[in-house]
Design an enzyme around this catalytic site. Structure first.
Site, PDB file in Angstrom:
ATOM      1  N   ASP A   8       0.876  -1.158   0.000  1.00 40.87           N
ATOM      2  CA  ASP A   8       0.000   0.000   0.000  1.00 40.87           C
ATOM      3  C   ASP A   8       0.928   1.227   0.000  1.00 40.87           C
ATOM      4  O   ASP A   8       2.134   1.090   0.270  1.00 40.87           O
ATOM      5  CB  ASP A   8      -0.856  -0.058   1.273  1.00 40.87           C
ATOM      6  CG  ASP A   8      -1.666   1.189   1.482  1.00 40.87           C
ATOM      7  OD1 ASP A   8      -2.307   1.630   0.535  1.00 40.87           O
ATOM      8  OD2 ASP A   8      -1.639   1.726   2.617  1.00 40.87           O
ATOM      9  N   ASP A  10      -0.144   5.196   0.845  1.00 35.94           N
ATOM     10  CA  ASP A  10      -0.409   6.198   1.879  1.00 35.94           C
ATOM     11  C   ASP A  10      -0.426   5.541   3.262  1.00 35.94           C
ATOM     12  O   ASP A  10      -1.209   4.625   3.506  1.00 35.94           O
ATOM     13  CB  ASP A  10      -1.772   6.866   1.633  1.00 35.94           C
ATOM     14  CG  ASP A  10      -1.819   7.613   0.308  1.00 35.94           C
ATOM     15  OD1 ASP A  10      -0.893   8.390   0.046  1.00 35.94           O
ATOM     16  OD2 ASP A  10      -2.774   7.408  -0.459  1.00 35.94           O
ATOM     17  N   GLY A  45      -7.555   3.909   2.843  1.00 34.97           N
ATOM     18  CA  GLY A  45      -7.797   2.885   1.825  1.00 34.97           C
ATOM     19  C   GLY A  45      -9.137   3.018   1.125  1.00 34.97           C
ATOM     20  O   GLY A  45      -9.479   2.217   0.267  1.00 34.97           O
ATOM     21  N   ARG A  48     -11.789   8.283  -3.001  1.00 34.02           N
ATOM     22  CA  ARG A  48     -12.183   9.680  -2.776  1.00 34.02           C
ATOM     23  C   ARG A  48     -13.710   9.822  -2.664  1.00 34.02           C
ATOM     24  O   ARG A  48     -14.225  10.402  -1.715  1.00 34.02           O
ATOM     25  CB  ARG A  48     -11.673  10.509  -3.957  1.00 34.02           C
ATOM     26  CG  ARG A  48     -11.422  11.933  -3.643  1.00 34.02           C
ATOM     27  CD  ARG A  48     -10.851  12.621  -4.868  1.00 34.02           C
ATOM     28  NE  ARG A  48      -9.582  12.068  -5.315  1.00 34.02           N
ATOM     29  CZ  ARG A  48      -9.029  12.328  -6.504  1.00 34.02           C
ATOM     30  NH1 ARG A  48      -9.631  13.140  -7.345  1.00 34.02           N
ATOM     31  NH2 ARG A  48      -7.869  11.787  -6.835  1.00 34.02           N
ATOM     32  N   ASN A 119      -3.871   9.438  -7.166  1.00 34.12           N
ATOM     33  CA  ASN A 119      -2.656  10.255  -7.199  1.00 34.12           C
ATOM     34  C   ASN A 119      -1.384   9.432  -7.028  1.00 34.12           C
ATOM     35  O   ASN A 119      -0.282   9.993  -7.052  1.00 34.12           O
ATOM     36  CB  ASN A 119      -2.710  11.313  -6.083  1.00 34.12           C
ATOM     37  CG  ASN A 119      -3.801  12.348  -6.321  1.00 34.12           C
ATOM     38  OD1 ASN A 119      -3.807  13.010  -7.352  1.00 34.12           O
ATOM     39  ND2 ASN A 119      -4.737  12.450  -5.395  1.00 34.12           N
ATOM     40  N   ASP A 170      -1.563  -0.368   6.122  1.00 35.81           N
ATOM     41  CA  ASP A 170      -1.756   0.344   7.398  1.00 35.81           C
ATOM     42  C   ASP A 170      -3.233   0.448   7.776  1.00 35.81           C
ATOM     43  O   ASP A 170      -3.550   0.910   8.862  1.00 35.81           O
ATOM     44  CB  ASP A 170      -1.198   1.773   7.308  1.00 35.81           C
ATOM     45  CG  ASP A 170      -1.983   2.619   6.320  1.00 35.81           C
ATOM     46  OD1 ASP A 170      -2.261   2.127   5.206  1.00 35.81           O
ATOM     47  OD2 ASP A 170      -2.349   3.753   6.674  1.00 35.81           O
TER      48      ASP A 170
END
Ligand code: B16
Ligand code: MG
Length: 212
Positions: A8, A10, A45, A48, A119, A170
């Site tokens: 992952d 972020d 996760g 948006r 992104n 995370d």
């Protein structure tokens, strides 16, 4: 034998989870929502659009927003987020990332990226790590985690079975996605909230023998 590791982004490789949350907090304040810090893990996760749906469903359950209103809030959040990450560089990688990637490459393992963020390709360029990944899964093709799609796409592209790969996450939703892809999950964060096979406080704490 482990042949691939699917990461992952972020919150695992860099601290952008805090930027995502700060951007949401600023954005939804404009519709009178005071986002609580305790809500932050809930958004990790999650795509948006699903994030803004979740926020409005929980905080303003009696208000029915039009899809176009939600889309405009999501677009606003992304503007705020992009502004926050504008100056990020390789120096913003979490400690231990480059050492881990070099070790995995040296062992002959393949690396994949399974981020829910649209992104992500731009962010990994800024962080200078694009060349490490043999495959970057496309979040536009899959529902939000805990759907396993991003991880399954990675397994297929890297030509490995779930038993030959490890996932690193995370987020509670991300761990659930890895498990739904039938892979073993390494959690980064709090062992009390992450239902992974093994959990470490930071990525730098992962012992390399796990990848043998
Ligand atoms: P974007 P990850 C996720 O990335 C973030 O955890 C989540 O907070 C964010 O809403 C999602 O990406 C979508 O991001 O708005 O940039 O497309 O943790 O899966 O790497
Ligand atoms: Mg994450």
């Amino acid at each position: 034998m482990i042949k691939a590791v699917i990461f992952d982004l972020d919150g695992v490789l860099t601290d952008t989870s805090t930027y995502h949350f700060a951007a949401w907090k600023e954005t939804v304040a404009s519709v009178g929502i005071e986002l609580k810090a305790s809500f932050e893990p809930e958004l990790r996760g999650i795509s948006r659009f699903d994030s803004i749906k979740k926020i409005t469903d929980v905080y303003l359950p009696k208000t029915s927003f039009k899809t176009s209103q939600l889309e405009s809030l999501a677009a606003k959040k992304n503007e705020v987020y992009l502004e926050k990450i504008k100056t990020m560089t390789e120096a913003d990688l979490y400690p231990g990332v480059l050492e881990l990637f070099e070790t995995l490459k040296h062992k002959g393992l393949l690396l994949g990226l399974a981020s829910a963020s649209l992104n992500a390709p731009m962010l990994i360029e800024k962080l200078g790590i694009t060349h490490y990944f043999s495959h970057v899964s496309n979040p536009a093709l899959h529902p939000s985690k805990p759907d396993p799609g991003l991880f399954i796409e990675g397994l297929e592209a890297l030509h490995v079975s779930p038993e030959q790969a490890l996932g690193v996450e995370d987020a509670p939703a991300g761990i659930a996605a890895i498990k739904a892809a039938k892979m073993k999950a390494i959690g980064i964060g709090d062992p009390k909230t992450l239902k992974a096979d093994v959990v470490f406080k930071t990525l730098a704490d992962i012992p390399y023998y796990l990848f043998d």
